[in-house]
Structures are given as C-alpha cells and as structure tokens.
Design a protein around this motif. Structure first.
Motif, PDB file in Angstrom:
ATOM      1  N   ASP A  11       0.831  -1.211   0.000  1.00 57.30           N
ATOM      2  CA  ASP A  11       0.000   0.000   0.000  1.00 57.30           C
ATOM      3  C   ASP A  11       0.865   1.260   0.000  1.00 57.30           C
ATOM      4  O   ASP A  11       0.539   2.258  -0.667  1.00 57.30           O
ATOM      5  N   GLY A  12       1.986   1.233   0.749  1.00 53.12           N
ATOM      6  CA  GLY A  12       2.899   2.377   0.753  1.00 53.12           C
ATOM      7  C   GLY A  12       3.511   2.618  -0.613  1.00 53.12           C
ATOM      8  O   GLY A  12       3.689   3.769  -1.044  1.00 53.12           O
ATOM      9  N   THR A  13       3.819   1.521  -1.309  1.00 54.72           N
ATOM     10  CA  THR A  13       4.361   1.649  -2.663  1.00 54.72           C
ATOM     11  C   THR A  13       3.350   2.290  -3.595  1.00 54.72           C
ATOM     12  O   THR A  13       3.678   3.193  -4.379  1.00 54.72           O
ATOM     13  N   ALA A  19       1.365   9.620  -5.461  1.00 57.92           N
ATOM     14  CA  ALA A  19       1.913  10.955  -5.188  1.00 57.92           C
ATOM     15  C   ALA A  19       2.842  11.397  -6.316  1.00 57.92           C
ATOM     16  O   ALA A  19       2.815  12.566  -6.736  1.00 57.92           O
ATOM     17  N   ALA A  20       3.666  10.470  -6.820  1.00 59.37           N
ATOM     18  CA  ALA A  20       4.553  10.801  -7.937  1.00 59.37           C
ATOM     19  C   ALA A  20       3.751  11.166  -9.177  1.00 59.37           C
ATOM     20  O   ALA A  20       4.140  12.061  -9.951  1.00 59.37           O
ATOM     21  N   SER A  21       2.631  10.490  -9.387  1.00 58.98           N
ATOM     22  CA  SER A  21       1.778  10.809 -10.539  1.00 58.98           C
ATOM     23  C   SER A  21       1.193  12.210 -10.417  1.00 58.98           C
ATOM     24  O   SER A  21       1.138  12.963 -11.401  1.00 58.98           O
ATOM     25  N   VAL A  22       0.767  12.573  -9.205  1.00 57.74           N
ATOM     26  CA  VAL A  22       0.225  13.929  -8.986  1.00 57.74           C
ATOM     27  C   VAL A  22       1.292  14.979  -9.276  1.00 57.74           C
ATOM     28  O   VAL A  22       1.042  15.997  -9.948  1.00 57.74           O
ATOM     29  N   VAL A  23       2.513  14.746  -8.767  1.00 50.81           N
ATOM     30  CA  VAL A  23       3.613  15.680  -9.007  1.00 50.81           C
ATOM     31  C   VAL A  23       3.917  15.778 -10.499  1.00 50.81           C
ATOM     32  O   VAL A  23       4.152  16.871 -11.043  1.00 50.81           O
ATOM     33  N   THR A  24       3.903  14.630 -11.180  1.00 44.72           N
ATOM     34  CA  THR A  24       4.189  14.614 -12.621  1.00 44.72           C
ATOM     35  C   THR A  24       3.199  15.472 -13.390  1.00 44.72           C
ATOM     36  O   THR A  24       3.593  16.334 -14.198  1.00 44.72           O
ATOM     37  N   TRP A  25       1.915  15.253 -13.161  1.00 42.57           N
ATOM     38  CA  TRP A  25       0.917  16.005 -13.911  1.00 42.57           C
ATOM     39  C   TRP A  25       0.905  17.483 -13.522  1.00 42.57           C
ATOM     40  O   TRP A  25       0.626  18.349 -14.372  1.00 42.57           O
ATOM     41  N   ALA A  26       1.212  17.787 -12.259  1.00 44.76           N
ATOM     42  CA  ALA A  26       1.304  19.192 -11.852  1.00 44.76           C
ATOM     43  C   ALA A  26       2.460  19.884 -12.571  1.00 44.76           C
ATOM     44  O   ALA A  26       2.321  21.016 -13.065  1.00 44.76           O
ATOM     45  N   LEU A  27       3.613  19.210 -12.642  1.00 49.49           N
ATOM     46  CA  LEU A  27       4.753  19.785 -13.349  1.00 49.49           C
ATOM     47  C   LEU A  27       4.477  19.944 -14.838  1.00 49.49           C
ATOM     48  O   LEU A  27       4.861  20.949 -15.450  1.00 49.49           O
ATOM     49  N   ILE A  28       3.818  18.952 -15.432  1.00 47.26           N
ATOM     50  CA  ILE A  28       3.491  19.049 -16.860  1.00 47.26           C
ATOM     51  C   ILE A  28       2.574  20.245 -17.107  1.00 47.26           C
ATOM     52  O   ILE A  28       2.764  21.006 -18.081  1.00 47.26           O
ATOM     53  N   LEU A  29       1.609  20.457 -16.222  1.00 45.66           N
ATOM     54  CA  LEU A  29       0.700  21.599 -16.366  1.00 45.66           C
ATOM     55  C   LEU A  29       1.444  22.914 -16.191  1.00 45.66           C
ATOM     56  O   LEU A  29       1.285  23.849 -17.002  1.00 45.66           O
ATOM     57  N   ILE A  30       2.270  22.995 -15.151  1.00 43.60           N
ATOM     58  CA  ILE A  30       3.016  24.234 -14.882  1.00 43.60           C
ATOM     59  C   ILE A  30       3.976  24.557 -16.019  1.00 43.60           C
ATOM     60  O   ILE A  30       4.047  25.702 -16.496  1.00 43.60           O
ATOM     61  N   LYS A  31       4.745  23.568 -16.457  1.00 48.21           N
ATOM     62  CA  LYS A  31       5.705  23.807 -17.539  1.00 48.21           C
ATOM     63  C   LYS A  31       4.986  24.120 -18.849  1.00 48.21           C
ATOM     64  O   LYS A  31       5.480  24.915 -19.661  1.00 48.21           O
ATOM     65  N   GLY A  32       3.828  23.484 -19.063  1.00 53.06           N
ATOM     66  CA  GLY A  32       3.074  23.790 -20.279  1.00 53.06           C
ATOM     67  C   GLY A  32       2.632  25.241 -20.309  1.00 53.06           C
ATOM     68  O   GLY A  32       2.773  25.928 -21.333  1.00 53.06           O
ATOM     69  N   ILE A  33       2.084  25.728 -19.174  1.00 47.78           N
ATOM     70  CA  ILE A  33       1.666  27.131 -19.087  1.00 47.78           C
ATOM     71  C   ILE A  33       2.875  28.052 -19.251  1.00 47.78           C
ATOM     72  O   ILE A  33       2.797  29.091 -19.935  1.00 47.78           O
ATOM     73  N   GLN A  34       4.000  27.688 -18.635  1.00 48.63           N
ATOM     74  CA  GLN A  34       5.212  28.492 -18.750  1.00 48.63           C
ATOM     75  C   GLN A  34       5.645  28.641 -20.203  1.00 48.63           C
ATOM     76  O   GLN A  34       5.971  29.740 -20.663  1.00 48.63           O
ATOM     77  N   ILE A 129      12.579   5.984 -12.045  1.00 47.72           N
ATOM     78  CA  ILE A 129      12.483   5.071 -10.906  1.00 47.72           C
ATOM     79  C   ILE A 129      11.087   4.487 -10.691  1.00 47.72           C
ATOM     80  O   ILE A 129      10.956   3.497  -9.977  1.00 47.72           O
ATOM     81  N   SER A 130      10.053   5.095 -11.291  1.00 40.27           N
ATOM     82  CA  SER A 130       8.694   4.606 -11.038  1.00 40.27           C
ATOM     83  C   SER A 130       8.492   3.138 -11.385  1.00 40.27           C
ATOM     84  O   SER A 130       7.889   2.386 -10.603  1.00 40.27           O
ATOM     85  N   PRO A 131       8.989   2.651 -12.534  1.00 40.44           N
ATOM     86  CA  PRO A 131       8.810   1.213 -12.812  1.00 40.44           C
ATOM     87  C   PRO A 131       9.476   0.320 -11.776  1.00 40.44           C
ATOM     88  O   PRO A 131       8.945  -0.741 -11.428  1.00 40.44           O
ATOM     89  N   PHE A 132      10.632   0.763 -11.277  1.00 36.13           N
ATOM     90  CA  PHE A 132      11.339  -0.045 -10.279  1.00 36.13           C
ATOM     91  C   PHE A 132      10.635  -0.005  -8.933  1.00 36.13           C
ATOM     92  O   PHE A 132      10.626  -1.000  -8.197  1.00 36.13           O
ATOM     93  N   VAL A 133      10.038   1.138  -8.594  1.00 38.64           N
ATOM     94  CA  VAL A 133       9.255   1.211  -7.362  1.00 38.64           C
ATOM     95  C   VAL A 133       8.053   0.289  -7.461  1.00 38.64           C
ATOM     96  O   VAL A 133       7.728  -0.457  -6.518  1.00 38.64           O
ATOM     97  N   GLY A 134       7.374   0.310  -8.623  1.00 32.35           N
ATOM     98  CA  GLY A 134       6.255  -0.598  -8.817  1.00 32.35           C
ATOM     99  C   GLY A 134       6.680  -2.052  -8.781  1.00 32.35           C
ATOM    100  O   GLY A 134       5.984  -2.903  -8.208  1.00 32.35           O
ATOM    101  N   LEU A 135       7.835  -2.334  -9.371  1.00 37.64           N
ATOM    102  CA  LEU A 135       8.344  -3.712  -9.360  1.00 37.64           C
ATOM    103  C   LEU A 135       8.681  -4.155  -7.947  1.00 37.64           C
ATOM    104  O   LEU A 135       8.446  -5.329  -7.577  1.00 37.64           O
ATOM    105  N   PHE A 136       9.199  -3.261  -7.138  1.00 38.51           N
ATOM    106  CA  PHE A 136       9.481  -3.580  -5.739  1.00 38.51           C
ATOM    107  C   PHE A 136       8.201  -3.982  -5.018  1.00 38.51           C
ATOM    108  O   PHE A 136       8.161  -4.985  -4.284  1.00 38.51           O
ATOM    109  N   GLY A 137       7.132  -3.199  -5.218  1.00 39.74           N
ATOM    110  CA  GLY A 137       5.860  -3.541  -4.587  1.00 39.74           C
ATOM    111  C   GLY A 137       5.328  -4.881  -5.068  1.00 39.74           C
ATOM    112  O   GLY A 137       4.788  -5.674  -4.277  1.00 39.74           O
ATOM    113  N   THR A 138       5.517  -5.161  -6.363  1.00 45.62           N
ATOM    114  CA  THR A 138       5.059  -6.438  -6.910  1.00 45.62           C
ATOM    115  C   THR A 138       5.827  -7.606  -6.311  1.00 45.62           C
ATOM    116  O   THR A 138       5.240  -8.629  -5.910  1.00 45.62           O
ATOM    117  N   VAL A 139       7.154  -7.477  -6.277  1.00 46.39           N
ATOM    118  CA  VAL A 139       7.986  -8.559  -5.729  1.00 46.39           C
ATOM    119  C   VAL A 139       7.643  -8.816  -4.273  1.00 46.39           C
ATOM    120  O   VAL A 139       7.510  -9.973  -3.841  1.00 46.39           O
TER     121      VAL A 139
END
Length: 257
Positions: A11-13, A19-34, A129-139
């Motif tokens: 669950d922590g993974t 949270a990383a997804s939220v940060v990603t989309w926030a940055l994409i929105l901010i940089k797009g507006i910029q 690192i996101s795929p590896f974090v997901g893989l860690f949770g899977t393992v």
C-alpha cells in the motif's frame, strides 16, 4: 513475513506512486503554461523589436516580459552603462564594450535556461524510478503471497491468483506513472532547445546591431541633463552666474517634462 507488513509495504508503494503521478501532472501543467507564456511574449517582443526603426528606438520598448525582452533589457542596460566610457575601475569593467555586452547577454541567457529547465530533473527522476518502485511492490507482494501459500499448503488457482494479481497492480501503476513523466520530460527538453536556439540567435543579432550602432545607446537621464544645461546657458546669456540652485531646479523641470 506477516500479512500486515506485506499489506503496509504494498500500500505504501502504491501511495508513493500515486503521489509521484500527482507531481508529474502538476509539473506538466506548470511547464506547459510556462512555455505558452514564453512563446507568446517572445513573439510579441520580437515583432516590436524588429519593427523598430533602429536599436536606439528599440531600447524604449515597454515590454519587459519574456526571456527575449529580459535579454534585450540587459543588453540595453549594458550599452547605456558603457556609453561615454565606464568610469568604474574593477574586474567587471576590464572588458571592451563588445566583450562586456556578450558576457552580460550570456549570463542572462544562462538564467533563462535555468528557469526553463527547472522541474525537469524531477520528471526525469520519476520517469526513471517509477517502474522499479512498482516492481518492488510487486515482488514484495508476491513474496507475501507465496509465504501464505506455503502456510496454507495449497497452491490452487483460487489461492494463488488473488494475491499475485493484486501484487502485479503495483508494476502496472509504476509504468502508468513513468510513461507521462518520460513523455513530458522529452517534450519539454525539445521545447527548451527551441527556446534556447531562439535566444542564442537573438543575442547574436543584438550584438551585431549594437556593433552597427557603435555600441551607443543614449542615456535618457544624461540627455535630459544636457538639455537642461543647454537651456540654462541660453537663459543666462552665456554667463556663469546662474547658480547651482537654479540649475538643479531646471534639471528637475526638464526631467519631469
């Protein structure tokens, strides 16, 4: 390995990836507006700048927004500072006019580049690192599922499919988070290269225009002072008895006008 520990880690993974997804989309929105704002201001200033009759007229453009306007502002400030020769004797003024102008323009361009690249390191990190974090949770989830299977002594499909299927969700989420981050990073890197090439060309053209104008941009304050002094001389009939107070008053009047 307890079920509680496995559940907490998986669950922590998943929470970390969300949270990383939220940060990603926030940055994409901010940089797009910029980038939209930067492109708009650069086009607007470029049209005004190249529509000016000469570089002296371009120095009085009111637009101060956008990288191109700020680079030009630094260039004009440098030309005004060195007009008539710099009186300051320090390392910053040991260059000739062209070298000093080129140096100041490059410094401002590096600042603009830093602004353009801000946040991209976060996108690159999340995408890597996101795929590896997901893989860690899977393992970890599969390890917990296998432990439970060994304890129950049954390896039927009903026992195996549920826990392992839930564990594989972490890998899917990791990939889902990484893809937008990587795509956004590559897109903005490309846009940054376009903006940087535009600023580089603009800086080179600015130096060439300044060279044609002999690196002279009249200082408005100096012109006002000179005009005031000329009028004072006419009023006094060439005499030197006008006095400092009258001169200061006339300079202030001319500057206000």
């Amino acid at each position: 390995m307890s079920d509680i520990a496995t559940s907490v880690i998986v669950d922590g993974t998943l929470d970390t990836l969300i949270a990383a997804s939220v940060v990603t989309w926030a940055l994409i929105l901010i940089k797009g507006i910029q980038h939209i704002r930067i492109s708009y201001h650069n086009r607007k200033f470029s049209k005004q700048f190249w529509g000016s009759p000469n570089i002296q007229a371009a120095a009085h453009l009111a637009d101060e927004k956008g990288p191109a306007a700020r680079v030009a502002g630094i260039g004009f400030a440098t030309l005004i500072e060195t007009d008539g020769g710099a009186s300051t004797h320090d390392l910053d003024h040991t260059w000739d006019r062209q070298e000093l102008l080129d140096r100041r323009l490059r410094q401002q361009m590096q600042k603009e580049r830093g602004s353009l690249e801000s946040g991209l390191a976060v996108l690159a990190t999340i995408g890597s690192i996101s795929p590896f974090v997901g893989l860690f949770g899977t393992v970890w989830g599969i390890m917990g599922a296998l432990t439970n299977i060994s304890k129950s002594g049954s390896a039927s499909l009903e026992v195996v499919a549920g826990p392992i299927g839930e564990a594989l969700v972490a890998t899917a989420v990791g990939i889902a988070v990484a893809v937008p981050a990587v795509v956004g990073y590559n897109f903005f890197i490309r846009r940054n290269k376009v903006q940087w090439a535009f600023l580089d060309d603009f800086a080179i053209d600015f130096v060439h225009l300044a060279l044609k104008a002999s690196f002279i941009i009249p200082n408005p304050t100096a012109k006002s002072t000179a005009a005031a002094a000329s009028k004072l001389t006419e009023i006094s009939g060439g005499k030197k008895s006008a006095g400092k107070d009258s001169y200061d008053e006339l300079v202030a009047t001319e500057a206000h006008a």
